[in-house]
Design an enzyme around this catalytic site. Structure first.
Site: not given
Ligand SMILES: *Cc1c(COP(=O)(O)O)cnc(C)c1O
Length: 434
Positions: A321, A369, A189, A88
């Site tokens: 800055y 930036m 969640r 992801k």
């Molecule tokens: C991001 C995620 C993972 C992987 O997590 P890591 O800590 O990066 O290994 C696994 N399962 C779900 C549902 C996630 O959102």
């Protein structure tokens, strides 16, 4: 080390993939007896114009393969037969298409992403392995559900409206949609709540077009190293997951062939919550959230730039800055063309370090930036065009050192996940085979 393979940064990847998006899925390819070796596409060469500025992220493909081996060894030792890398957020900032191609060639049998959009990007990149869309939100439009079906991706369900949407698309397509069911065992969640399992199962039975082939949950405290209370939390979640398994089996939603999975990198490396499959993300990029595995994994990304200006600042003069830094000695200030818009957090102002000539140089003044300033007074010989390493290792005239994502995270008051995913699209990714 020579950069032998330099390929297109993901953000500028505008060449047509050598294999059309309509190429057969892995399942079909297997049936057709197609050779596995032609399945995955090689990363592509960069156009020179892609990198005028010397700031870039180098992704070491061999480190990715090495880390896949390490996590696979941990998974097998703990009894999980499947490793599904989590790619992801553009592969944790490394460029999801190139990472997926590399890992698929190295034997990864499936991938996980958060969004349907991310799954589509991987399919467009020629990835044919199964892809699980963990986020579960696919919008309200009919198009998204149809896309799940036509792109052959596996949705995660926990909500009845999703199931209805998927069932409609499945009926149109004339074939069932395979999905994984998510249970909320403690994250609060996503996922079906424990008291709702039977009701959900009953409604699911009304939609036989949606077939549950996997059962998953997500852990809240897998990376809690010392805190006993939090370690106990994982055990509680595992117990609830087992209970959910029993109840859903009784309800006829799942059976012995259902693939169960819960472990992220932390759980996998510690051998906790290992079921049939594991979902490591950050470990594949060389960061271990726990002590186990820290020494085995190799950082996959190195972010480097070059000094574009060096000047001498006298006692009392300020830098940047807000004049956040004031020289208390005659100071050599070097300017680095990387700023917070590139993912070098402003939290590192007057705090973080970079590497020059193999030695640490402090960031001084406010990170702006597009640029930041460093104090190179104690690094003799520093000059224009010297390499500056913001993340990763450097071997230089004065020594050898490395800056880890964990170190940057500690300075910036965040976690390594955020450090990696913050490297913005303005920083071109270069892929190399050392
Ligand atoms: C991001 C995620 C993972 C992987 O997590 P890591 O800590 O990066 O290994 C696994 N399962 C779900 C549902 C996630 O959102």
């Amino acid at each position: 080390m020579n950069v032998r393979t330099v390929v297109t940064p993901a953000v500028n990847d505008n060449e047509v993939p050598p294999s059309p998006p309509s190429s057969p899925s892995r399942r079909q390819a297997d049936v057709a007896g197609a050779a596995d070796s032609v399945r995955v596409l090689k990363p592509r060469r960069a156009a020179p114009a892609d990198a005028v500025r010397p700031t870039r992220a180098e992704v070491n493909l061999a480190a990715l393969r090495h880390n896949l081996k390490v996590v696979t060894r941990h998974a097998k030792a703990a009894g999980a037969s499947r490793v599904w890398p989590v790619l992801k957020a553009d592969g944790y900032g490394h460029g999801a298409p190139a990472v997926a191609r590399t890992l698929e060639r190295a034997g990864a049998e499936g991938f996980c992403v958060a969004l349907l959009e991310e799954a589509v990007e991987l399919r467009d990149a020629g990835i044919s392995a199964p892809i699980l869309v963990m986020g579960g939100f696919n919008g309200d439009s009919r198009g998204a559900y149809d896309e799940i079906a036509t792109r052959d991706v596996i949705p995660v369900v926990y909500d009845l409206s999703q199931v209805e949407g998927l069932a409609r698309s499945a009926r149109t397509m004339g074939r069932p949609i395979l999905a994984h069911l998510k249970v909320d065992t403690g994250m609060a969640r996503l996922g079906v709540r424990m008291p709702d399992l039977e009701t959900f199962a009953a409604r699911l039975a009304e939609h036989p077009e949606v077939r549950i082939t996997g059962l998953m949950t997500h852990l809240a405290c897998a990376d809690a190293e010392e805190a006993q209370a939090e370690a106990g939390f994982t055990a509680e979640q595992v117990a609830r997951f087992e209970e959910a398994t029993t109840r859903l089996r009784r309800a006829g939603v799942i059976d012995d062939s259902t693939i169960r999975h819960a472990a992220n990198s932390a759980a996998l490396l510690r051998g906790d919550a290992i079921f049939d499959a594991v979902r490591p993300g950050i470990a594949l990029f060389g960061v271990s959230p726990v002590l186990a595995g820290k020494s085995d994994l190799r950082a996959a990304m190195r972010v480097r730039s070059e000094i574009v200006d060096v000047r001498t600042v006298e006692v009392g003069e300020s830098v940047g800055y807000g004049a956040l830094f004031r020289a208390t000695r005659t100071t050599r200030i070097a300017t680095v063309p990387m700023g917070y818009a590139d993912g070098l957090s402003r939290q590192l102002s007057n705090r973080g370090h970079v590497l020059v000539r193999g030695r640490r140089a402090p960031l001084v003044g406010a990170v702006s930036m597009d640029m930041s300033m460093i104090d190179v007074t104690d690094i003799p010989g520093t000059s224009l065009r010297d390499e500056v390493v913001v993340l990763g290792a450097q071997e230089g005239a004065l020594g050898k050192d490395a800056i880890t994502a964990d170190e940057i995270a500690a300075h910036g008051g965040t976690i390594a996940w955020e450090v990696l995913t913050s490297i913005s699209r303005r920083v071109p990714r270069f892929y190399r085979e050392p």
